[in-house]
Structures are given as structure tokens and as C-alpha cells.
Design an enzyme around this catalytic site. Structure first.
Site, PDB file in Angstrom:
ATOM      1  N   HIS A 208       7.194   5.351  -5.030  1.00  0.00           N
ATOM      2  CA  HIS A 208       6.316   4.188  -5.198  1.00  0.00           C
ATOM      3  C   HIS A 208       5.128   4.478  -6.098  1.00  0.00           C
ATOM      4  O   HIS A 208       4.122   3.749  -6.085  1.00  0.00           O
ATOM      5  CB  HIS A 208       5.789   3.730  -3.839  1.00  0.00           C
ATOM      6  CG  HIS A 208       6.824   3.223  -2.902  1.00  0.00           C
ATOM      7  ND1 HIS A 208       7.146   1.887  -2.790  1.00  0.00           N
ATOM      8  CD2 HIS A 208       7.631   3.871  -2.045  1.00  0.00           C
ATOM      9  CE1 HIS A 208       8.090   1.755  -1.864  1.00  0.00           C
ATOM     10  NE2 HIS A 208       8.400   2.939  -1.410  1.00  0.00           N
TER      11      HIS A 208
ATOM     12  N   LYS B  30      -6.554  -5.956  -4.152  1.00  0.00           N
ATOM     13  CA  LYS B  30      -5.679  -4.768  -4.105  1.00  0.00           C
ATOM     14  C   LYS B  30      -6.567  -3.577  -3.742  1.00  0.00           C
ATOM     15  O   LYS B  30      -7.779  -3.680  -3.769  1.00  0.00           O
ATOM     16  CB  LYS B  30      -5.000  -4.528  -5.466  1.00  0.00           C
ATOM     17  CG  LYS B  30      -5.998  -4.496  -6.623  1.00  0.00           C
ATOM     18  CD  LYS B  30      -5.304  -4.500  -7.996  1.00  0.00           C
ATOM     19  CE  LYS B  30      -4.661  -5.832  -8.340  1.00  0.00           C
ATOM     20  NZ  LYS B  30      -3.261  -5.641  -8.743  1.00  0.00           N
ATOM     21  N   ARG B  31      -5.997  -2.433  -3.445  1.00  0.00           N
ATOM     22  CA  ARG B  31      -6.805  -1.256  -3.146  1.00  0.00           C
ATOM     23  C   ARG B  31      -7.646  -0.924  -4.366  1.00  0.00           C
ATOM     24  O   ARG B  31      -7.268  -1.203  -5.507  1.00  0.00           O
ATOM     25  CB  ARG B  31      -5.900  -0.077  -2.779  1.00  0.00           C
ATOM     26  CG  ARG B  31      -5.298  -0.141  -1.399  1.00  0.00           C
ATOM     27  CD  ARG B  31      -6.318  -0.001  -0.319  1.00  0.00           C
ATOM     28  NE  ARG B  31      -6.967   1.304  -0.305  1.00  0.00           N
ATOM     29  CZ  ARG B  31      -6.801   2.207   0.684  1.00  0.00           C
ATOM     30  NH1 ARG B  31      -5.990   1.959   1.693  1.00  0.00           N
ATOM     31  NH2 ARG B  31      -7.420   3.366   0.658  1.00  0.00           N
TER      32      ARG B  31
ATOM     33  N   LYS C 224      -6.124   0.800 -11.408  1.00  0.00           N
ATOM     34  CA  LYS C 224      -5.965  -0.670 -11.257  1.00  0.00           C
ATOM     35  C   LYS C 224      -7.054  -1.406 -12.063  1.00  0.00           C
ATOM     36  O   LYS C 224      -6.935  -2.581 -12.344  1.00  0.00           O
ATOM     37  CB  LYS C 224      -5.981  -1.022  -9.783  1.00  0.00           C
ATOM     38  CG  LYS C 224      -4.795  -0.473  -8.978  1.00  0.00           C
ATOM     39  CD  LYS C 224      -4.974  -0.715  -7.476  1.00  0.00           C
ATOM     40  CE  LYS C 224      -3.864  -0.074  -6.642  1.00  0.00           C
ATOM     41  NZ  LYS C 224      -2.602  -0.842  -6.633  1.00  0.00           N
TER      42      LYS C 224
ATOM     43  N   THR D 173       2.901  -5.967  -5.841  1.00  0.00           N
ATOM     44  CA  THR D 173       3.582  -7.027  -5.094  1.00  0.00           C
ATOM     45  C   THR D 173       2.662  -8.230  -4.938  1.00  0.00           C
ATOM     46  O   THR D 173       3.124  -9.367  -4.801  1.00  0.00           O
ATOM     47  CB  THR D 173       4.021  -6.502  -3.699  1.00  0.00           C
ATOM     48  OG1 THR D 173       2.936  -5.764  -3.134  1.00  0.00           O
ATOM     49  CG2 THR D 173       5.251  -5.636  -3.800  1.00  0.00           C
TER      50      THR D 173
ATOM     51  N   LYS E 237       3.273 -12.503  -5.169  1.00  0.00           N
ATOM     52  CA  LYS E 237       2.791 -13.483  -4.192  1.00  0.00           C
ATOM     53  C   LYS E 237       1.991 -14.585  -4.887  1.00  0.00           C
ATOM     54  O   LYS E 237       2.138 -15.768  -4.595  1.00  0.00           O
ATOM     55  CB  LYS E 237       1.942 -12.772  -3.127  1.00  0.00           C
ATOM     56  CG  LYS E 237       2.721 -11.788  -2.275  1.00  0.00           C
ATOM     57  CD  LYS E 237       1.853 -10.783  -1.551  1.00  0.00           C
ATOM     58  CE  LYS E 237       2.695  -9.705  -0.880  1.00  0.00           C
ATOM     59  NZ  LYS E 237       1.880  -8.549  -0.397  1.00  0.00           N
TER      60      LYS E 237
HETATM   61  C1  LIG Z   1      -0.247  10.763   0.480  1.00  0.00           C
HETATM   62  C2  LIG Z   1      -1.145   9.717   0.022  1.00  0.00           C
HETATM   63  C3  LIG Z   1      -0.389   8.515  -0.428  1.00  0.00           C
HETATM   64  C4  LIG Z   1      -0.281   7.426   0.425  1.00  0.00           C
HETATM   65  C5  LIG Z   1       0.387   6.290  -0.023  1.00  0.00           C
HETATM   66  C6  LIG Z   1       0.938   6.283  -1.282  1.00  0.00           C
HETATM   67  C7  LIG Z   1       1.667   5.047  -1.697  1.00  0.00           C
HETATM   68  C8  LIG Z   1       2.879   5.377  -2.434  1.00  0.00           C
HETATM   69  C9  LIG Z   1       0.805   4.230  -2.548  1.00  0.00           C
HETATM   70  C10 LIG Z   1       1.334   2.827  -2.669  1.00  0.00           C
HETATM   71  O1  LIG Z   1       1.126   2.020  -1.817  1.00  0.00           O
HETATM   72  N1  LIG Z   1       1.991   2.573  -3.803  1.00  0.00           N
HETATM   73  C11 LIG Z   1       2.257   1.206  -4.143  1.00  0.00           C
HETATM   74  O2  LIG Z   1       3.548   0.847  -3.653  1.00  0.00           O
HETATM   75  C12 LIG Z   1       3.832  -0.521  -3.894  1.00  0.00           C
HETATM   76  C13 LIG Z   1       5.154  -0.853  -3.230  1.00  0.00           C
HETATM   77  O3  LIG Z   1       6.203  -0.299  -3.929  1.00  0.00           O
HETATM   78  C14 LIG Z   1       3.848  -0.831  -5.397  1.00  0.00           C
HETATM   79  O4  LIG Z   1       4.059  -2.197  -5.586  1.00  0.00           O
HETATM   80  C15 LIG Z   1       2.524  -0.405  -6.038  1.00  0.00           C
HETATM   81  O5  LIG Z   1       2.614  -0.540  -7.434  1.00  0.00           O
HETATM   82  C16 LIG Z   1       2.206   1.041  -5.671  1.00  0.00           C
HETATM   83  O6  LIG Z   1       0.913   1.420  -6.128  1.00  0.00           O
HETATM   84  C17 LIG Z   1       0.854   7.359  -2.143  1.00  0.00           C
HETATM   85  C18 LIG Z   1       0.172   8.504  -1.701  1.00  0.00           C
END
Ligand SMILES: CCc1ccc([C@H](C)CC(=O)N[C@@H]2O[C@H](CO)[C@@H](O)[C@H](O)[C@H]2O)cc1
Length: 817
Positions: A361, A552-553, A558, A662, A666
């Protein structure tokens, strides 16, 4: 799909009112007339849950007895959102519930407001998991969602006097919650630490501590499918809850240390969503839920069997690894198969690689987890052995394929270093069948860059499944007005389970009466949001402004910084008299964003946005023309209120950085136009809605790569564009910090020296497209037409379609036969 099997379709409002009254009297010893909204909420949830039990049990037994391969979705995060409205919709109890509340004299919205949002996720990844389990049930697929029931979810965000983010514990369980069922009978023992001893040719792990994993089961009803799957979230408990002997020596704390130690594992969600902290507790969390889930799945599909024939496991279930967080599951299954079920390496490996698939992701190298080998060896000594053996055999295979030593070193799962690290993304790629990205551009970049060596050698493993969102929560529930208009335009509500039917609206984009109704829907949604924002945040928002949202975060890639610099430039232009505020298209810019607590630059950006809002919103010179709102504690509820009211959605990440996004889907589905770069799923949204109906700007991936390779000097852009210079100078001069010039020093210095995500390089193009947007907005009917075309062409972005892609390309299964 058997629509008639909707669990709730046979219950009348009156019947439901009786059941809720009974539940209040017997379950909570309160007369309905005396009950609080919180009590009625709990009673309603209990009654709705009871309506689903029969379908749930039927689904469970069908899954175990049937021959349909099930899906196990392993995710460290599920951003579920409030449950009651969705459960009522999917079970067909919406209307009966409205009637029941009327009969009992309660406002449904007051009851919905009583529910605490389960925030068991950070952002995109967690919400996607929630959408996918909804679609798995709605598509009638036998499935388990497996995860962790954190006692504290994503922190509650507050802003202090200076506009700085403050984090508060998310006490979502303080009054209990009615949806989860603690299934003690299915508790699992999860071990840690210790060492490995040789017994003959077998390796035996002798752990030195363990916790009890108790499953808390949540029902996941499909929409009009009659299928109810299980979301099994594990919570950690101590085997020895209380040490009476220690207590009797009046060491009261000592007596509960075992309990506290054990429960720490599922205590709180790690609030990072990009940079892993590499904390041992995080690895304990990952192993905890994965080990419990794998043991649970085997017990589910081989009930009571002492010597199960696990060579059939791949035909019973496959597991989707939601990013690298559950990848320790690969050596765990190898351990179970070899050490506990006596399979040889090759057989165990053949089973394991056919059971697991990995979804990546992210594109940020720092977000790909790499666990120090020493940490894995300490916490999971037997898994470390197995990982080393997986790597040894993998390297031998590469050598057999004449791969160069230099490339082998690049591909090793365990890095060759004095502090070796285990690269979890590589382990997932080698230890599973398929690897997919979450948007076409992302999957291409995974093959061309991030996992280049692997896709060259194992091209058959790599595929793409573009993300999706559930139309039930994000259109039907969040935007009932638009949903009614869509059903009117299409003549039925079948689109809710077949979203590509939205295409039928395209023709209505040229139907003046439909356009009128569409404009009216958006206007009414904006009025709703104005009331919501006033009630919840005390904001006075002018509905007759363009609602321009960025939710978004908070992350530098971003580029919330690009948005706020554009706002400051606009403000500076008015302050310098260059622009007459009356010539502007009135705008309300709305931000929503949490920053990981340890992410300083993100937190400084939040402080800047809040202080720009303070200055701009209190400056009569721009009153009515420009205002900035930053509602705190952005969560699913805020998204559900803001998305239907939004007209312009900001998807402005640096090209090649946002895996998919995502939120973009929406907003398009709710009739917003998007201003964005060719990044993530923006590319597919634009190609489906048409270039005329999407505001594109900025560098593309290849432009970004070229600028990196040529050497990027952000200061040159600062010097070249006076709008940019004015904006940055305003920040640096203390205009948004009561004259204090140091407040945003880190931000300003980074912008002029590093600016890794090239906010300054894309600034001019962004400002230019914003002027085009203003022009387009002046033609309200033209804008509405474009928005209708966005809705009509966004059916592809349903999570039902995405799940069907996974079923076809990766899981090779389907609805329960
Ligand atoms: C270990 C720390 C950590 C925690 C969460 C993440 C996630 C992968 C971050 C995340 O939420 N990525 C997002 O995933 C969405 C669903 O696929 C995508 O639409 C977003 O572009 C992506 O940033 C990475 C690293």
C-alpha cells in the site's frame, strides 16, 4: 444473490420496537420511557445483532462444510466507522428502525450519535480493510477478517491555543460496546521468547512467556446478500490474571504485573501510517494476531481433527496480507506445519506459498518494514531460524538462475550487514503467490522500481487491483439525497450492488431538470454540513462559498503545504491590493488531518494551517471571499458529513507517491470535482470521468524523476514566482505567529533548501489551475454537469468491483456455493 434472505426484511417496526423495549427492560433494567439515547443505542444494537445470528451461523457452517475456498483478510487495522446505520441498511431494518424509534419516542439521529466510532486504524489501509469485508459479505463470499481489538484506537486529536495538535487516548470502550462478542471458547495461546532445542532431527521451540488471545467476534452483514461473515479481532489477556501470593505480601502492583504485561499487547494502535518505529511491542502485536488467526483458521476448517491433512489447506482458505504488517504469518505457518504437524520443509513451503498473497500500500521506501534480525531472534527464535532457511534456499535458487551476486545482495530477505535486517516486503513476495499494488500506476512502479528485481524474475506473481470504496456507507448512508436522486434517475436502487449502473446517469447530465435537482442536493448537503460544523465545532461557514476540501492523514508527500501556501498567496494578493476580494470566487477551504505524534514537520504544518485560519477568518478584508476551517479529530464521521457537501476535492500529492488514495473515489462518487496530479488512482479517475471533468496540474512521475536526477533547487522556484515568494515570506515574517519569526522556521527552511516532495516546483501550475477552477465554478450548471459525469463514471471504484478482481486474479474463489 438471494435478496429475499435479508435477515431483517420480515420484522415490522412495531415488532422491532417491542424487541428493543424488552432489551431495555430485561437487558438494562430501564423502562423505555426512562431510557437515555446511549441505552436505546445499546438495546438497538443488541436487537439488530440478534437478527443476524441465524444468517451468521448458517454462513459459518456452510463455510466449514462447503467446498468454497474462503478468504482470510489479515490486517493490523480496520477503520470501521459507526456500525448501527450500516447494520440497519445491510439487514434491511432501516425503515422498521425509523418506525420503532418513532413508536418509542426517540430521534434516530440521537441514537446514532450515542455510538463511539471504533477507530481501529490510521487511514487509507485501515478503511480499505473495512470496505473490503463489507464487499466480501455483500458478494456472498465466505470470509474472515482477522485483526486486533485495540483497547485504545487512533488518538483523539485536539488543538491547543497555539493551534498545535494534542493527542488524547481514544476511550471508545469506556462504556463498553454492544457489537463485539467475547468468544472465550476459541481463545488461543500465543507464545514468545525462549529458545529452540534440537530433538532428533526436529527443532522444538521452548518459549518463555505466553499470552491468551481472546477473539472478539463482530458480525459483518452483506448488503442484501443474506451473508453475514465474521470480523475476529483478538485481545490479549494474561493466563495468570492475578498473583494472590504477591498481593498477600502487599505488593499490590506486583500482583497485577502479569495482567498488565499481557494486556499491553492489544492496548493501543500504533498511530504511525508511514514510518515504522520498529518497536518490539509492534512486532509482538503483529505476531500475536497472526499466530492466533492461523491457529483459529486451522481449527475452524479441521474441527476436532488431531492429525488434519493440511495439504488441503490452500483449497480451504487463502490469506491476504494487508501490507507487510502480518507477514510474520509466513514463517509462523511454516513452523505450525513442520514443528506441530510434522510436515517436511518442501511440503510445508508448497502449502504456505499457495496460501498467502501480499498487497503493498505504499511507495515510500521508509514505510516498508525492515525488522532488526536480532529483535526477531530474541522474540521469535524459531521464526528467525525459518526466515534464515527461507532466505538461504531463495539465494540458492537465485544462484541457480545465474543471478549476479550484486543483484542477489539487493534481493536478500535478510540483509548482509553487521546489524542484519529482515525485509518483510521481500519475505512476502518470496513466501506468497501474488503481489499486488492498489492502483495501476502504483503496481507499475512496484514492478519498475520498488520490487524491480523480483518482478523481473517472477513476473507471474505481480498484478494490480485498484482500490475501491463501499457505496453503502459512502453514498447511500452518507448522502441519502443524492442516493434518492440516483435511484430516481436510474429507476431502481440496484446500483447499490452494481455500481457501474451509475453510467446510466451520464445522459441526464444534459437534462436541465435533473441538473437542477442535482444542484439542489448539493446545496442542501452544504446546508447540512454548515449546521453540523456549527453544532460540533462552533464554525460559522457561509454556504454560498465553494466548499474546497482536503481530508487525509498529514504527510509531506500529500502536500497539505501546497494547499496552505496557495491560500496564503491568495490572501497576500488581497492584502497587497493586487487582487480585489470581490473579484474572487468565494471559497471555504476545509482541512481534516491527523499527524503521527512523532512527525514534527507534519505537526508544524497543522499549526500553520490553524494559524492561517485564525488570521484569515478574522480579517474583514477577505470576509466572505476566503475562509479556512480545520475541524479537529478528522475521522470517518467527519468524512461522512463533509464529502457529500464538498464541491472541490484536493488530491495534490507529488506524482509517484500516493499509492492510490480512496478519498478521491468517495468525493467523485458524491459529485465533487477533483483538482489533482497524475498520481495513484487519480490517473484512473481522470481517464474514466474524462479530462474535461478533472482539473489536472503538475509534474508527472517522469518529470519528478528528471528533476531529482538533474538536482532540484527549490529556492529557484521561490525566486521565480512572486506569488510563492510573497506567501513564504509571510510565513517567515511571523504573519501567522503574532510576529514570532521562529515558529515555522523548520518548514520555511525545508521549503527553501530541501522540499523533497517538490511543493515549490508544482506551485505555479497549481495556482494557475486554481484560477481555471474559479472560472469553471462561475458556471454553476456547467460545474454540476461535470459533477454528474464524475458520478456517472465512478462506478468502477466500488469495493465490490475490487473484491471481484481479487476473487478472479488472486483468491480464485467466489460466492459460497
Ligand atoms: C508501519 C507503519 C505503517 C503503517 C501503515 C502504513 C500504511 C500502508 C499506510 C497507508 O494507509 N497507505 C495507504 O493505503 C491506502 C489503501 O490502499 C492507499 O489508498 C493510500 O494511497 C496509501 O497511502 C504504512 C506504514
Amino acid at each position: 444473490l438471494d435478496y429475499t434472505a435479508r435477515p431483517g426484511s420480515t420484522v415490522s417496526g412495531h415488532e422491532l420496537a417491542n424487541q428493543i423495549s424488552q432489551e431495555l427492560r430485561l437487558g438494562q433494567e430501564v423502562e423505555p420511557s426512562q431510557a437515555t439515547s446511549a441505552q436505546v443505542y445499546k438495546a438497538s444494537a443488541a436487537v439488530v445483532r440478534r437478527q443476524m445470528v441465524e444468517a451468521w451461523q448458517r454462513g459459518q457452517s456452510q463455510m466449514v462444510q462447503g467446498h468454497t475456498r474462503a478468504v482470510g483478510y489479515l490486517s493490523a487495522e480496520y477503520l470501521l466507522g459507526k456500525q448501527l446505520p450500516n447494520a440497519l441498511l445491510n439487514t434491511g431494518l432501516e425503515a422498521p428502525f425509523q418506525q420503532a424509534m418513532q413508536e418509542l419516542g426517540f430521534e434516530p439521529d440521537d441514537i446514532f450519535a450515542a455510538e463511539r466510532e471504533p477507530g481501529l486504524g490510521n487511514g487509507g489501509l485501515g478503511r480499505l480493510a473495512a470496505c473490503y469485508i463489507d464487499s466480501l459479505s455483500s458478494e456472498g463470499v465466505p470470509a474472515f477478517g482477522y485483526g486486533i481489538r485495540y483497547q485504545y484506537g487512533i488518538f483523539e486529536q485536539a488543538f491547543d491555543q497555539e493551534g498545535r495538535q494534542r493527542e488524547l487516548a481514544d476511550t471508545w470502550l469506556e462504556e463498553g460496546e454492544p457489537w463485539g462478542f467475547e468468544n472465550f471458547g476459541r481463545a488461543r495461546r500465543v507464545s514468545f521468547g525462549g529458545s529452540v532445542v534440537a530433538e532428533g532431527d526436529r527443532r522444538t521451540w521452548q518459549p518463555d512467556w505466553a499470552v491468551k488471545a481472546v477473539p472478539v467476534d463482530y458480525m459483518v452483514p452483506g448488503y442484501a446478500s443474506g451473508r453475514v461473515n465474521t470480523l475476529r479481532l483478538w485481545e490479549a489477556k494474561a493466563y495468570q490474571e492475578f498473583d494472590l501470593a504477591t498481593f498477600n505480601q502487599s505488593d499490590y502492583i506486583g500482583a497485577v504485573v502479569p495482567k498488565v504485561k499481557a494486556e499491553t499487547i492489544s492496548k493501543v494502535l500504533y498511530p504511525e501510517d508511514s514510518t515504522p518505529q520498529g518497536k518490539e511491542l509492534r512486532l509482538e502485536q503483529q505476531y500475536f494476531f497472526v499466530a492466533a488467526s492461523l491457529a483459529d483458521a486451522i481449527a475452524t476448517f479441521y474441527p476436532g481433527e488431531r492429525e488434519p491433512d493440511l495439504t488441503t489447506l490452500p483449497s480451504k482458505i487463502c490469506f491476504q496480507l494487508n501490507d507487510t504488517h502480518p507477514v510474520i504469518g509466513i514463517p509462523e505457518l511454516m513452523r505450525l506445519l513442520m514443528d506441530e504437524h510434522g510436515y517436511g520443509w518442501d511440503e510445508a513451503w508448497s502449502i504456505t506459498t499457495r496460501v498467502f498473497n501480499y498487497t503493498c500500500h505504499t511507495l515510500l521506501p521508509e514505510a516498508l518494514e525492515e525488522w532488526p534480525a536480532q529483535l526477531i531472534a530474541h522474540l521469535l527464535p524459531r521464526h528467525w531460524e525459518i526466515i534464515q532457511e527461507i532466505d538461504r534456499r531463495f539465494v540458492a535458487d537465485l544462484q541457480a538462475r545465474q543471478v549476479s551476486d550484486e543483484q542477489i545482495d539487493r534481493m536478500r530477505i535478510v540483509t548482509k550487514a553487521d546489524q542484519p535486517k529482515v525485509r518483510m516486503a521481500y519475505l512476502a513476495t518470496v513466501g506468497g503467490s501474488y503481489v499486488n499494488g492498489v492502483a495501476e500506476l502504483h503496481s507499475q512502479l512496484l514492478k519498475d522500481v520498488t520490487l524491480k528485481d523480483f518482478s523481473a524474475l517472477f513476473p507471474e506473481k505481480f498484478t494490480n487491483v485498484t482500490n475501491g470504496v463501499t457505496p453503502r456507507r459512502f453514498v447511500r448512508l452518507a448522502n441519502p439525497r443524492l442516493s434518492a436522486l440516483i435511484s430516481e434517475g436510474l429507476g431502481s436502487d440496484a446500483w447499490l450492488s452494481d455500481l457501474e449502473q451509475l453510467k446510466g446517469l451520464e445522459a441526464l447530465a444534459d437534462d436541465p431538470s435533473f441538473v437542477d435537482k442535482f444542484i439542489e442536493v448539493k446545496r442542501a448537503n452544504k446546508a447540512d454540513f454548515v449546521a453540523f460544523a456549527q453544532r460540533k465545532y462552533g464554525f460559522e461557514i457561509d454556504p454560498d462559498t465553494m466548499f474546497d476540501s482536503m481530508i487525509k492523514r498529514l504527510h509531506e508527500y500529500k502536500r497539505q503545504s501546497l494547499k496552505i501556501l496557495a491560500v496564503i498567496a491568495q490572501y497576500a494578493a488581497v492584502k497587497s491590493g493586487q487582487v480585489d476580494p470581490r473579484s474572487l470566487v468565494p471559497r471555504t477551504v476545509i482541512f481534516g488531518a491527523k499527524a503521527a505524534p512523532g512527525y514534527a514537520m507534519a505537526k508544524e504544518t497543522i499549526q500553520l494551517i490553524n494559524n492561517v485560519a485564525r488570521v484569515v477568518n478574522n480579517d474583514p478584508q477577505v470576509a466572505g471571499a476566503l475562509s479556512v476551517r480545520f475541524p479537529w479529530n478528522y475521522n470517518i464521521e467527519l468524512a461522512e458529513h463533509l464529502i457529500p457537501a464538498t464541491e472541490l476535492d484536493e488530491q495534490i500529492s507529488q506524482a509517484g507517491k500516493e499509492a492510490s488514495g480512496t478519498g478521491n473515489m468517495k468525493f467523485a462518487l458524491n459529485g465533487s470535482l477533483t483538482v489533482g496530479t497524475l498520481d495513484g488512482a487519480n490517473v484512473e479517475i481522470r481517464s474514466r470521468v474524462g479530462a474535461d471533468n478533472f482539473f489536472l496540474f503538475g509534474m508527472q512521475v517522469e518529470d519528478v524523476d528528471r528533476l531529482y536526477s538533474e538536482g532540484y533547487d527549490p529556492r529557484a522556484y521561490y525566486e521565480a514566482d512572486p506569488r510563492l515568494k510573497a506567501a513564504i515570506d509571510m510565513v517567515a515574517s511571523g504573519s501567522f505567529s503574532e510576529g514570532e519569526r521562529s515558529t515555522y522556521r523548520n518548514l520555511v527552511e525545508d521549503w527553501l533548501s530541501k522540499d523533497y516532495f517538490m511543493t515549490l516546483a508544482d506551485f505555479s501550475a497549481y495556482m494557475d489551475i486554481q484560477s481555471e477552477i474559479d472560472e469553471a465554478y462561475r458556471d454553476q450548471r456547467g460545474w454540476a454537469r461535470k459533477a454528474i459525469i464524475n458520478v456517472a463514471n465512478s462506478g468502477f471504484f466500488s469495493s465490490d468491483r475490487a473484491v471481484k478482481d481479487y476473487l478472479e486474479r488472486i483468491w480464485h474463489t467466489g460466492p459460497q456455493e
